[in-house]
Each structure stands twice: as structure tokens, then as C-alpha cells.
Design a protein around this motif. Structure first.
Motif, PDB file in Angstrom:
ATOM      1  N   ASP A 230     -11.909   6.559  -1.008  1.00 39.99           N
ATOM      2  CA  ASP A 230     -10.676   7.318  -1.176  1.00 39.99           C
ATOM      3  C   ASP A 230      -9.697   6.613  -2.102  1.00 39.99           C
ATOM      4  O   ASP A 230      -9.019   7.244  -2.890  1.00 39.99           O
ATOM      5  N   TYR A 231      -9.616   5.298  -2.015  1.00 38.41           N
ATOM      6  CA  TYR A 231      -8.577   4.690  -2.836  1.00 38.41           C
ATOM      7  C   TYR A 231      -8.982   4.595  -4.295  1.00 38.41           C
ATOM      8  O   TYR A 231      -8.135   4.416  -5.164  1.00 38.41           O
ATOM      9  N   ALA A 234      -7.872   8.027  -5.237  1.00 39.44           N
ATOM     10  CA  ALA A 234      -6.408   8.005  -5.291  1.00 39.44           C
ATOM     11  C   ALA A 234      -5.947   7.337  -6.580  1.00 39.44           C
ATOM     12  O   ALA A 234      -5.021   7.809  -7.243  1.00 39.44           O
ATOM     13  N   ALA A 237      -6.355   9.701  -9.353  1.00 38.41           N
ATOM     14  CA  ALA A 237      -5.326  10.741  -9.325  1.00 38.41           C
ATOM     15  C   ALA A 237      -3.985  10.207  -9.809  1.00 38.41           C
ATOM     16  O   ALA A 237      -3.116  10.962 -10.195  1.00 38.41           O
ATOM     17  N   LEU A 238      -3.814   8.888  -9.758  1.00 34.84           N
ATOM     18  CA  LEU A 238      -2.570   8.285 -10.251  1.00 34.84           C
ATOM     19  C   LEU A 238      -2.655   7.986 -11.737  1.00 34.84           C
ATOM     20  O   LEU A 238      -1.724   7.449 -12.323  1.00 34.84           O
TER      21      LEU A 238
ATOM     22  N   MET B  94      -0.750  13.159  -6.663  1.00 33.70           N
ATOM     23  CA  MET B  94      -1.482  13.720  -5.526  1.00 33.70           C
ATOM     24  C   MET B  94      -1.545  12.705  -4.398  1.00 33.70           C
ATOM     25  O   MET B  94      -1.731  11.516  -4.628  1.00 33.70           O
ATOM     26  N   PHE B  96      -3.421  12.093  -0.491  1.00 35.65           N
ATOM     27  CA  PHE B  96      -4.623  12.550   0.188  1.00 35.65           C
ATOM     28  C   PHE B  96      -4.465  12.500   1.695  1.00 35.65           C
ATOM     29  O   PHE B  96      -3.504  11.962   2.236  1.00 35.65           O
ATOM     30  N   GLU B  98      -6.279  10.903   4.015  1.00 37.98           N
ATOM     31  CA  GLU B  98      -6.515   9.701   4.803  1.00 37.98           C
ATOM     32  C   GLU B  98      -5.693   8.529   4.292  1.00 37.98           C
ATOM     33  O   GLU B  98      -6.150   7.791   3.418  1.00 37.98           O
ATOM     34  N   THR B 101      -7.487   5.060   4.189  1.00 36.51           N
ATOM     35  CA  THR B 101      -8.481   4.595   3.225  1.00 36.51           C
ATOM     36  C   THR B 101      -8.036   4.783   1.784  1.00 36.51           C
ATOM     37  O   THR B 101      -8.776   4.478   0.864  1.00 36.51           O
ATOM     38  N   CYS B 102      -6.825   5.301   1.592  1.00 39.20           N
ATOM     39  CA  CYS B 102      -6.379   5.550   0.223  1.00 39.20           C
ATOM     40  C   CYS B 102      -5.701   4.347  -0.391  1.00 39.20           C
ATOM     41  O   CYS B 102      -5.313   4.369  -1.555  1.00 39.20           O
ATOM     42  N   LEU B 103      -5.519   3.309   0.404  1.00 39.42           N
ATOM     43  CA  LEU B 103      -4.921   2.093  -0.139  1.00 39.42           C
ATOM     44  C   LEU B 103      -5.992   1.012  -0.176  1.00 39.42           C
ATOM     45  O   LEU B 103      -6.801   0.899   0.746  1.00 39.42           O
ATOM     46  N   ASN B 104      -5.984   0.244  -1.250  1.00 41.68           N
ATOM     47  CA  ASN B 104      -6.947  -0.850  -1.361  1.00 41.68           C
ATOM     48  C   ASN B 104      -6.644  -1.905  -0.299  1.00 41.68           C
ATOM     49  O   ASN B 104      -5.544  -2.445  -0.272  1.00 41.68           O
ATOM     50  N   PRO B 105      -7.608  -2.167   0.591  1.00 44.63           N
ATOM     51  CA  PRO B 105      -7.312  -3.057   1.721  1.00 44.63           C
ATOM     52  C   PRO B 105      -7.004  -4.503   1.329  1.00 44.63           C
ATOM     53  O   PRO B 105      -6.404  -5.223   2.116  1.00 44.63           O
ATOM     54  N   HIS B 153      -3.655  -2.950   6.380  1.00 46.71           N
ATOM     55  CA  HIS B 153      -4.025  -2.972   7.797  1.00 46.71           C
ATOM     56  C   HIS B 153      -2.875  -3.404   8.694  1.00 46.71           C
ATOM     57  O   HIS B 153      -2.952  -3.282   9.906  1.00 46.71           O
ATOM     58  N   MET B 164       1.913   5.903   0.467  1.00 41.46           N
ATOM     59  CA  MET B 164       1.220   6.773  -0.489  1.00 41.46           C
ATOM     60  C   MET B 164       2.205   7.730  -1.163  1.00 41.46           C
ATOM     61  O   MET B 164       2.131   7.974  -2.370  1.00 41.46           O
ATOM     62  N   ALA B 168       3.121   8.046  -5.021  1.00 39.61           N
ATOM     63  CA  ALA B 168       3.033   9.300  -5.770  1.00 39.61           C
ATOM     64  C   ALA B 168       4.365   9.634  -6.436  1.00 39.61           C
ATOM     65  O   ALA B 168       4.403  10.175  -7.536  1.00 39.61           O
TER      66      ALA B 168
END
Ligand SMILES: Nc1ncnc2c1ncn2[C@@H]1O[C@H](COP(=O)(O)OP(=O)(O)O)[C@@H](O)[C@H]1O
Ligand code: SF4
Ligand SMILES: [Mg+2]
Lengths: 342, 331
Positions: A230-231, A234, A237-238, B94, B96, B98, B101-105, B153, B164, B168
Motif C-alpha cells: 500500500d505505501y 500511496a 499516488a503522491l 489520494m 487510501f 489502510e 500499511t500506507c506509511l513506510n514502517p 507503529h 496520511m 495528501a
């Protein structure tokens, strides 16, 4: 030659030391890596110390300069660049074999120059076996390190590229992999070395070219998974450029695989070189070459055993230590454990 | 309000055994500046693919095969790769479903937002950090300074979704596409995030395309609603009219299943069956396999678009008949 090889070697050594310092700082900064390093240390202290020892020996044998050779030493050229290690063993050359700690020559009974000071004896040319074995450490590190530096970037470029961009490039990489995999590795290796001519660099290149395929498959499969994360979507998309996504989001997620592969590949490469040495196309001064040379000496009577034992033990201990560290790294960095901790 | 985005006849397809399966088929809608348009439909109806098509991010091997996506008159499908990259995150951002999981851990959240800012604006580290702090405050992240250096986390789901949103918004987009922004969150957090989106739309005038499977949240935010089923739009209407007078049987089915809109204690009727998979979509009305009001032509002939009033559109034979008949008699 404009730049003498010992200058190059010194610079590379300096570069490597700086790189190590930088890596250590990065590891210290990132909590995940710091944690992993700590766990690793608590699990494999002895093996890490052993590996560090070999690296130190390699380092001591990499810093060379000219001059400063005492008058009474006759077995080296007066203006030869000598390393720290060479200098520590200056003047230890005997005329012929000496057994470990012997005070007289092994064949005949002439007095030695340095009685009792060859803990592993000397070889047929009277060179101290301890010295030769220690010198082998640098060669082994060079083979393992340089080859990995060739093979891993190759595997990453092809594997990540194929996995991330897919399409034609993927087809091409797949074709390349299948082709390489269908040629017997050893034959390709020999052919490459023959084509490039003997020498450390060509052996490393040949080993590198024949050993990236496995890791390439792995990175390709892993990248296929990562690009759907997902990232990564994401980031797309950025408006993050593709190359930057690869560097920022894909490669860091392959870092643990790179480390594990590097360590495990390393020992395999050092062993491969021993096989090449046995075929007479190894790298000068390697343990493989010493072992190969010691074959004939085993048939002498009385038997010359210390040559083989010393080089074999040096090789064995390094491989054992590296593999043991590699196993622990795999345990510590396994993606599943990584995810649990975060 | 000026017309910001105009989607016309959008078709997005994936290759299949029998050629191409159009998972988004002939979708048309407008988005005016400062407006919130909700795109509603059950899971699998093609909402996300519609959004990804707008950004030209349909995952391979899928592709947009027909249509126009005009951003202030220029078709995004004609944009070059680098122009498109500036649109993404620049003019259209955009978020999303989740936030987990949309951020780099492995990267601190502040750094991730700063990176997003740096992509579209040439500003220094210090300024970027200051702007990130302001954004964090704006999206309601408590103690923004400390949160800048937190890793994903260390944050709750709601906070991550706020990050997020901050990311955006970092480049002041004209359009925000929010794909199920609250689905993964607890109910109370959902309400907070929706309130935040509503504030942002009001304060910044950002147009929002809100994608959701939950007609219930539409009530809080949307100006207009587009209902999607099996890759097609079935009804488009202003929110109030859609909720009070749904015309399409599918919209009615969706409305009946919202707890907040039904009397307490009544067991919620669900639309029987599930969305068929794309290769089993009927030729005629796609809803005909589940529709209780199905009649003769439904399964064979696709219903035409009808406009019962100037700002409503609906695709249904039943509506078609009832709205056309009076006119026919008048003739
Ligand atoms: N990579 C893909 N290949 C083929 N079909 C896909 C792919 N991704 C999604 N689809 C199909 O597209 C349809 C619409 O998906 P999606 O847009 O995610 O729906 P929604 O967001 O409304 O839940 C689904 O029926 C799914 O089967
Ligand atoms: S066209 Fe027919 S099947 Fe489709 S929604 Fe209308 S009444 Fe139902
Ligand atoms: Mg979706």
C-alpha cells in the motif's frame, strides 16, 4: 603504470574502513538495525570476534608503503612496497622446510636462522607458514568481498528492475537467468577465467557473474510483492518518481536479504576459489592455493603436514565463523521476526 | 462553482481469458470545485479502480481503454508521464483505506510528509519541517512536534490516517480522493476523521471524491452521491434527494440496510446475493441478477440513462418507464 598498485590498495582499504564507520553509524541510528546488531552480538560473540580478527589481519596486510627495510634483509627487493604484516615477518625466510618450532631444518640438519620461531613451520621455499596463512586472510576477504560487490549489485539491478518494472525488461532478465542457469557453473567459471586471463580481478568477476542468479530470483520475487504494498501505491499516488520509490521504499525492504545473502554468499565464494585453486586457476596467495600446493608435500616421506593443516584450519575457521554469524543474522533479520517487533 | 474534473465514458479493463473484462464501464461524472461527491457501492463494484483510473495508476495489466478525464478542460489521459506525476499529489491527492500499511514502517512519519512536500515544492528542510508541524496541527494531531519523529507503529490507526491526510494536503491539492478513508477505523474515530474531512473541505475549498461502501457516512459529508454497481453507475443525485427519494432499486436496497436510517429494533434487510464477479456480469442491467423489481427487458437490454430532473441521472428500466410514460401521454 601511473599509480602503483599498493597506492590503490591503500586507498581502497581506507575507503572500506570509512564505509564500515558509516554503516556502523547508520546501524546505530536506526532502531531496527541497532536492535538487530545487539541481538546478533549477544548470540554469536565468539564467531563475531573471530571474523573481526580475520578482518583485522586483512587490514594489517593491506596497508603498504615503501622503504624502511633493514640492510641485513636480503630476501626482498629494497624498494618493494611492504605491508605491516610483511614487515612483522621480515627476515623470517629460511632456506628450506622447517617443522613447527624446530631448531634445525627438516631435511638435513642445518641450523635455522630463527630456531623455534616458526609455530607452523615453513614451506619448501623456507617461507613461514604462519605468515602465509595470515596473508591468506586478505586474499579470502578480497575474493568474498569483491565478488559480492560484483554479484549483489548485478542481482539487485536485474532482480529489482525485473520485479518492479516488469514487461520487456522482465522477459530479458528471465531469459538471462535461464540461460545462465542452463550452463554448468564450473565450466562457465573456467571459461570466463580463461577468457579474461588469470588474476584476482578476473577470478572475482567470473565468480561474480556466475553467482548472482539465485539472489536475483529472490529479489525479483520479493520486489513483485513489495511493489504491491500500500505505501508504494500511496507513494505513486503522491507523484513520487519511480526510481525514488525503488530507492526509498523497495531497497530498504530488501536490506535484510542483502545482508543475509552477502554473508552466506561470502563463505561459498571463498570455498569456490579453493576449488578453482585446485584446478590451478585460483588467486595467488589464497588458502586454496596453499592447500593445492600441499598436496604434493603430503606424499613426501616423512610427511609435511603443517602446510595443509595451517591453511586448511585458517579456511575452515573463517568459513565456520562466517556461516555461524550468517545463520544468526538470518534469524535476527528474518522478515517475520522483523514484523513482530514493529 | 466551476467544473474541476469531468469524467466521460470511462472504461477500464483487465485482460481476461475471453479478451478484456471492463471492470469500470462507461462511467461519467463531474466534480465541481469545493464539492464533495460520494462514490458509493458494495465492495468489488469498481470504485477504487475508477479512482486509480483518474490518477492513471491502474495496476498492470489493467488499463483505461476509453473515455476522457478532464481536469479543468485538459484530458489527463493526454498528459505526459512527468506532467502526470505533477498532477498526482500536486493537484489531485489520494488517501487510501489502510492507514496501517500506507506509511513506510521504517521511516519517521514527519520525514514522510516532508518528503511529499519536497516533491512538489523546492523548500529547505527547516521550512518543510515547520510546514509539516502546521499540517499536523491542522489535521488535529495532538503534540505535533513530538509526533514528527514518531514511527508509524507508534501511532494509532486514527492518527496514522491523519498523517496520511496531512501528507495528501501538504501540496494544497484541488481534489482529494479519499478511498474508504474510515473503513479500517473504529466507529468513534471514523466520525472524527469525517469531521476533519468536512472541515478541510470547508476551510480550504478542496473538492473531495469520497469513496465508500457505506451510504451511512454519505449523510455527514456529501453534496452529491453517485451510486455504482458492478462497474457501472446506476444513479447520480444530490444527497438530500437520493436519501429521501431513491429511484434505483439498488440504491433503495443500500438505504434499507443502513442502521441509522431505519427504525430501531427492525432486522435490517440486506440485498440478497453478492456482486457477481466481472466475468459473470449480465448483458442487460447488471443488477438484474439480484433485483426484486426485475421485469421483461432487464436481463437482456441495458437501461438507458434517464434524467428525471435536471440534476439527477438514473439507469433503470423501471424508472425509465415511469418517467417517460407521462411525457408520452402528454404528447
Ligand atoms: N489486478 C486485477 N486484475 C483483475 N481484476 C481486478 C484486479 N484488481 C481488481 N480487479 C477487479 O476489479 C473489480 C473492481 O475492484 P475495485 O475497484 O477494487 O472495487 P471496489 O473498490 O469498489 O471495492 C473487482 O471485481 C475486482 O475483481
Ligand atoms: S433495470 Fe430492471 S433489473 Fe435493473 S434495477 Fe431496474 S428494474 Fe431492476
Ligand atoms: Mg476499494
Amino acid at each position: 603504470m601511473d599509480v602503483e598498485s599498493y597506492v590503490v590498495s591503500n586507498s581502497v582499504t581506507l575507503g572500506l574502513v570509512l564505509a564500515c564507520v558509516w554503516v556502523a553509524r547508520v546501524v546505530g541510528r536506526e532502531p531496527i538495525w541497532r536492535d538487530a546488531a545487539r541481538q546478533l552480538w549477544s548470540r554469536r560473540r565468539l564467531a563475531i570476534v573471530v571474523v573481526a580478527l580475520y578482518m583485522t589481519i586483512g587490514l594489517v596486510d593491506s596497508i603498504a608503503w615503501k622503504g624502511g627495510i633493514p640492510e641485513d634483509v636480503v630476501d626482498v627487493l629494497p624498494n618493494a612496497p611492504l605491508t605491516l604484516l610483511d614487515r612483522a615477518f621480515l627476515g623470517t625466510k629460511e632456506a628450506s622446510y622447517s617443522a613447527p618450532f624446530a631448531s634445525v631444518e627438516f631435511y638435513g640438519a642445518e641450523a635455522l636462522k630463527r630456531p623455534g620461531q616458526h609455530p607452523f613451520g615453513t614451506d619448501i621455499l623456507g617461507r613461514d607458514v604462519l605468515y602465509l596463512s595470515l596473508k591468506g586472510a586478505r586474499v579470502a576477504l578480497l575474493i568474498g568481498g569483491l565478488t559480492s560487490l560484483i554479484a549483489i549489485p548485478l542481482a539487485l539491478i536485474f532482480g529489482v528492475g525485473a520485479g518492479y518494472f516488469g514487461g520487456r525488461f522482465d522477459d530479458f532478465v528471465f531469459f538471462l537467468i535461464s540461460t545462465l542457469a542452463s550452463i554448468p557453473g564450473l565450466l562457465l567459471l573456467i571459461a570466463l577465467i580463461m577468457a579474461m586471463g588469470r588474476g584476482t580481478l578476473s577470478v572475482c568477476i567470473a565468480l561474480g557473474v556466475t553467482s548472482w542468479v539465485g539472489f536475483c530470483r529472490l529479489t525479483r520475487a520479493e520486489t513483485l510483492k513489495l511493489r504491491e504494498l500500500d505505501y508504494v501505491s500511496a507513494a505513486r499516488a503522491l507523484g513520487v518518481p519511480e526510481l525514488r520509490i525503488v530507492i526509498r521504499h523497495i531497497l530498504p525492504n530488501l536490506a535484510h536479504l542483502i545482508v543475509i545473502t552477502f554473508v552466506l554468499m561470502f563463505s561459498g565464494l571463498v570455498l569456490s576459489e579453493a576449488v578453482l585453486a585446485w584446478l590451478g586457476i585460483g588467486v595467488d596467495g589464497s588458502w586454496g592455493q596453499m592447500i593445492d600446493g600441499a598436496r604434493d608435500e603430503l606424499s613426501r616421506d616423512p610427511i609435511i603436514w603443517w602446510n595443509l593443516s595451517a591453511s586448511g584450519a585458517a579456511l575452515f575457521v573463517l568459513i565456520l565463523a562466517v556461516n555461524s554469524v550468517g545463520d544468526a543474522i538470518r534469524d535476527v533479520l528474518d522478515p517475520r521476526t522483523l514484523k513482530d517487533s514493529s | 462553482m466551476s467544473r474541476l474534473l469531468e469524467v466521460r465514458g470511462l472504461q477500464t479493463a483487465f485482460p481476461s481469458a475471453t479478451g478484456e473484462t471492463r471492470i469500470v464501464d462507461d462511467v461519467s461524472f463531474n466534480l465541481d470545485s469545493g464539492e464533495v461527491l460520494a462514490l458509493v457501492g458494495e465492495s468489488g463494484s469498481g470504485k477504487s479502480m475508477t479512482a486509480l483510473s483518474i490518477l492513471r495508476l491502474v495496476p498492470k495489466p489493467g488499463r483505461v481503454i476509453a473515455g476522457e478525464i478532464k481536469l479543468e478542460g485538459r484530458d489527463l489521459l493526454d498528459f505526459s508521464v512527468s506532467e502526470m506525476r505533477r498532477v498526482r499529489g500536486g493537484r489531485i491527492a489520494m488517501i487510501f483505506q489502510e492507514p496501517m500499511t500506507c506509511l513506510n514502517p521504517v521511516v519517521a512519519v514527519g520525514a514522510q510528509v516532508m518528503e511529499a512536500i519536497g516533491l512538489h515544492d523546492q523548500i529547505g528542510q527547516v521550512d518543510a519541517r515547520a510546514r509539516t508541524r502546521e499540517l499536523f496541527a491542522e489535521v488535529g494531531i495532538p503534540d505535533p512536534e513530538a509526533r514528527l519523529d514518531a514511527y508509524p507503529h507508534e501511532l494509532s490507526g486514527g492518527l496514522k490516517q491523519r498523517v496520511m491526510i496531512a501528507m495528501a494536503l501538504s501540496t494544497r491539492p484541488e481534489i482529494l480522493i479519499a478511498d474508504e478513508p474510515t473503513t479500517a477505523l473504529d466507529v468513534t474515530v471514523q466520525a472524527q476523521i469525517l469531521a476533519l474531512l468536512s472541515d478541510l473541505q470547508r476551510d480550504r475549498g478542496t473538492a473531495i471524491l469520497l469513496i465508500t461502501h457505506d451510504l451511512g457516512i454519505v449523510n455527514e459529508l456529501a453534496d452529491r452521491v453517485a451510486v455504482m454497481y458492478a462497474g457501472r453507475l446506476v444513479e447520480v443525485a444530490p444527497r438530500q434527494e437520493l436519501l429521501s427519494n431513491p429511484l434505483h432499486p439498488y440504491t433503495r436496497g443500500l438505504l434499507r440496510s443502513i442502521p441509522a436510517l431505519s427504525p430501531p429494533g427492525v432486522r435490517l434487510p440486506e440485498i440478497p446475493g453478492v456482486v457477481p464477479s466481472p466475468d459473470h456480469w449480465p448483458n442487460g442491467c447488471r443488477f438484474s441478477t439480484r433485483c426484486g423489481e426485475r421485469f421483461e427487458p432487464c436481463a437482456e437490454i441495458f437501461p438507458e440513462e434517464t434524467a428525471p430532473t435536471s440534476d439527477r441521472r438514473v439507469w433503470c428500466h423501471a424508472v425509465d418507464a415511469s418517467s417517460r410514460d407521462p411525457e408520452g401521454e402528454a404528447l
